[in-house]
Design a protein around this motif. Structure first.
Motif, PDB file in Angstrom:
ATOM      1  N   GLY A   7       0.809  -1.205   0.000  1.00  0.00           N
ATOM      2  CA  GLY A   7       0.000   0.000   0.000  1.00  0.00           C
ATOM      3  C   GLY A   7       0.847   1.262   0.000  1.00  0.00           C
ATOM      4  N   ASP A   8       0.210   2.407   0.182  1.00  0.00           N
ATOM      5  CA  ASP A   8       0.892   3.698   0.143  1.00  0.00           C
ATOM      6  C   ASP A   8       2.063   3.709   1.126  1.00  0.00           C
ATOM      7  N   VAL A   9       3.243   4.090   0.644  1.00  0.00           N
ATOM      8  CA  VAL A   9       4.471   4.022   1.429  1.00  0.00           C
ATOM      9  C   VAL A   9       4.838   5.376   2.039  1.00  0.00           C
ATOM     10  N   HIS A  10       4.593   6.458   1.305  1.00  0.00           N
ATOM     11  CA  HIS A  10       4.901   7.813   1.788  1.00  0.00           C
ATOM     12  C   HIS A  10       6.330   7.928   2.323  1.00  0.00           C
ATOM     13  N   GLN A  36       3.938  -1.914  -5.914  1.00  0.00           N
ATOM     14  CA  GLN A  36       3.489  -0.893  -4.968  1.00  0.00           C
ATOM     15  C   GLN A  36       2.503   0.030  -5.686  1.00  0.00           C
ATOM     16  N   VAL A  37       1.418   0.419  -4.999  1.00  0.00           N
ATOM     17  CA  VAL A  37       0.270   1.024  -5.668  1.00  0.00           C
ATOM     18  C   VAL A  37       0.257   2.561  -5.661  1.00  0.00           C
ATOM     19  N   GLY A  38       1.415   3.187  -5.488  1.00  0.00           N
ATOM     20  CA  GLY A  38       1.477   4.645  -5.581  1.00  0.00           C
ATOM     21  C   GLY A  38       1.615   5.326  -4.233  1.00  0.00           C
ATOM     22  N   ASP A  39       1.960   6.628  -4.280  1.00  0.00           N
ATOM     23  CA  ASP A  39       2.379   7.356  -3.087  1.00  0.00           C
ATOM     24  C   ASP A  39       3.570   6.661  -2.449  1.00  0.00           C
ATOM     25  N   LEU A  40       4.516   6.279  -3.297  1.00  0.00           N
ATOM     26  CA  LEU A  40       5.779   5.777  -2.768  1.00  0.00           C
ATOM     27  C   LEU A  40       6.481   6.887  -1.999  1.00  0.00           C
ATOM     28  N   GLY A  41       6.250   8.136  -2.417  1.00  0.00           N
ATOM     29  CA  GLY A  41       6.967   9.267  -1.830  1.00  0.00           C
ATOM     30  C   GLY A  41       8.249   9.531  -2.582  1.00  0.00           C
ATOM     31  N   ALA A  42       8.192   9.397  -3.922  1.00  0.00           N
ATOM     32  CA  ALA A  42       9.378   9.533  -4.772  1.00  0.00           C
ATOM     33  C   ALA A  42       9.604  11.000  -5.131  1.00  0.00           C
ATOM     34  N   TYR A  43      10.467  11.636  -4.378  1.00  0.00           N
ATOM     35  CA  TYR A  43      10.892  13.016  -4.623  1.00  0.00           C
ATOM     36  C   TYR A  43      12.415  13.043  -4.667  1.00  0.00           C
ATOM     37  N   PRO A  44      13.011  13.852  -5.536  1.00  0.00           N
ATOM     38  CA  PRO A  44      14.478  13.890  -5.586  1.00  0.00           C
ATOM     39  C   PRO A  44      15.108  14.626  -4.414  1.00  0.00           C
ATOM     40  N   ALA A  46      13.927  17.076  -0.526  1.00  0.00           N
ATOM     41  CA  ALA A  46      12.850  17.524   0.352  1.00  0.00           C
ATOM     42  C   ALA A  46      12.274  18.869  -0.072  1.00  0.00           C
ATOM     43  N   ASP A  47      13.041  19.682  -0.777  1.00  0.00           N
ATOM     44  CA  ASP A  47      12.519  20.979  -1.205  1.00  0.00           C
ATOM     45  C   ASP A  47      11.457  20.834  -2.290  1.00  0.00           C
ATOM     46  N   ARG A  48      11.318  19.627  -2.842  1.00  0.00           N
ATOM     47  CA  ARG A  48      10.281  19.366  -3.861  1.00  0.00           C
ATOM     48  C   ARG A  48       9.018  18.763  -3.240  1.00  0.00           C
ATOM     49  N   PHE A  49       9.018  18.565  -1.938  1.00  0.00           N
ATOM     50  CA  PHE A  49       7.866  18.002  -1.237  1.00  0.00           C
ATOM     51  C   PHE A  49       6.608  18.839  -1.444  1.00  0.00           C
ATOM     52  N   ASP A  50       5.456  18.173  -1.361  1.00  0.00           N
ATOM     53  CA  ASP A  50       4.187  18.888  -1.271  1.00  0.00           C
ATOM     54  C   ASP A  50       3.909  19.211   0.199  1.00  0.00           C
ATOM     55  N   GLY A  51       2.862  19.997   0.450  1.00  0.00           N
ATOM     56  CA  GLY A  51       2.560  20.454   1.804  1.00  0.00           C
ATOM     57  C   GLY A  51       2.353  19.339   2.810  1.00  0.00           C
ATOM     58  N   PRO A  52       1.468  18.353   2.528  1.00  0.00           N
ATOM     59  CA  PRO A  52       1.253  17.281   3.500  1.00  0.00           C
ATOM     60  C   PRO A  52       2.527  16.509   3.834  1.00  0.00           C
ATOM     61  N   SER A  53       3.366  16.262   2.827  1.00  0.00           N
ATOM     62  CA  SER A  53       4.602  15.527   3.072  1.00  0.00           C
ATOM     63  C   SER A  53       5.524  16.315   3.988  1.00  0.00           C
ATOM     64  N   ARG A  54       5.597  17.626   3.800  1.00  0.00           N
ATOM     65  CA  ARG A  54       6.418  18.464   4.678  1.00  0.00           C
ATOM     66  C   ARG A  54       5.921  18.380   6.117  1.00  0.00           C
ATOM     67  N   GLY A  95       1.535   7.944  -7.513  1.00  0.00           N
ATOM     68  CA  GLY A  95       0.370   8.382  -6.766  1.00  0.00           C
ATOM     69  C   GLY A  95       0.251   9.889  -6.845  1.00  0.00           C
ATOM     70  N   ASN A  96      -0.460  10.485  -5.905  1.00  0.00           N
ATOM     71  CA  ASN A  96      -0.582  11.939  -5.867  1.00  0.00           C
ATOM     72  C   ASN A  96       0.455  12.576  -4.946  1.00  0.00           C
ATOM     73  N   HIS A  97       1.344  11.762  -4.364  1.00  0.00           N
ATOM     74  CA  HIS A  97       2.449  12.280  -3.550  1.00  0.00           C
ATOM     75  C   HIS A  97       3.772  11.770  -4.122  1.00  0.00           C
TER      76      HIS A  97
END
Length: 294
Positions: A7-10, A36-44, A46-54, A95-97
């Motif tokens: 599931g979502d890993v974030h 894995q079904v998305g929202d792995l949390g794949a960002y290069p 932390a400055d590219r994070f979205d609000g909830p992830s921050r 996913g959306n994150h």
């Protein structure tokens, strides 16, 4: 053949790897694929994070483990390489994150390849939206994102391509969001995507698996398709709705990992007690790898 689903890993990628290894060790199976079904949390970064992830990473530091994977210490690199000697790399859909622009750049840099590694060790591979690839002998279609206005919306061309495919041409459909009417949110709103409902009803794959809503949901039936939704892999320590704590020990959640036997098409949510042994802000991946070493 056996396929595991996560599931979502974030960002909690070490929990994900640890869970797969423990599944093999405790169930005595050898997995042929992991999805894995998305929202792995794949960002290069932390400055590219979205609000909830921050917001969530401040309380749950393991949500930053994806960054550790991008620039691993020698010790972590050795643990991940050891894990990959025991398990297949993880395929994931967006996913959306995630940082979608960054993921698209990885595909472009690989001459448009439909499946690309996102970390230097090759533990996680992103599958482009609309692609149909072989997963343990199953014709598997991947469609990420969600039905929503703006940049998170389902990829129009990918959706159209899958909707144009012949019914019965896909054995397994992987999406991030689920079909419309699957459940209700905490405000009572109906959850799910009408577009995905139409796609499932058209393709009629025997099996559909999704995430996004963070709780186990299924089986649900859409014609000849059986649909399952996985829980979030590691719930946050606290939320604005439950500040007293949700998952303070950062344990892997029941129903966040699924197991499929491709021969019998039997799918099960895992509720095994050992799932809770994969826990903490710093997962002992080296210890889990060592326990599975021959």
């Amino acid at each position: 053949m056996k396929v595991a689903f996560i599931g979502d890993v974030h960002g909690c990628v070490l929990h994900a790897l640890g869970s797969v290894l423990m599944l093999q060790q405790r169930r005595g199976v050898r997995l042929d694929a992991v999805v894995q079904v998305g929202d792995l949390g794949a960002y290069p970064s932390a400055d590219r994070f979205d609000g909830p992830s921050r917001r969530f990473i401040l309380d749950s530091p393991s949500q930053g483990d994806f960054f550790r994977l991008l620039d691993p210490t020698p010790e972590l690199a050795a643990s991940v390489r050891g894990a990959l000697e025991q398990m297949p790399p993880v395929l994931f859909v967006a996913g959306n994150h995630e940082d979608h622009e960054w993921l698209a750049s990885l595909h472009a840099a690989s001459a448009g390849a439909g499946v690309v590694a996102v970390d230097p060790l090759g533990a996680f591979h992103h599958v482009e939206c609309g692609r149909v690839v072989d997963v343990a002998g199953l014709r598997t279609a991947f469609l990420g994102l969600m039905e929503a206005p703006g940049k998170m919306d389902l990829d129009e061309a990918a959706y159209a391509a899958l909707l144009a495919a012949e019914p019965g041409s896909v054995d397994l459909l992987i999406t991030h969001e689920g079909p419309y009417g699957m459940s209700r949110g905490f405000r009572g709103e109906v959850q799910g995507s009408p577009k995905l409902t139409r796609l499932i009803e058209h393709l009629q794959p025997p099996l559909h698996i999704s995430g996004h809503v963070h709780h186990e949901n299924g089986p649900r039936y859409y014609g000849s398709t059986v649909s399952y939704t996985l829980a979030q892999l590691v719930g946050p320590k606290s939320t604005r709705y439950k500040p007293e704590g949700v998952n303070p020990e950062q344990r892997v959640t029941d129903g966040s990992v699924g197991l499929l036997d491709t021969e019998t098409r039997a799918f099960e949510y895992l509720h095994d007690a050992w799932l809770a042994e994969v826990h903490g802000d710093d997962v002992d991946l080296a210890g889990i790898v060592a326990a599975g070493a021959v």
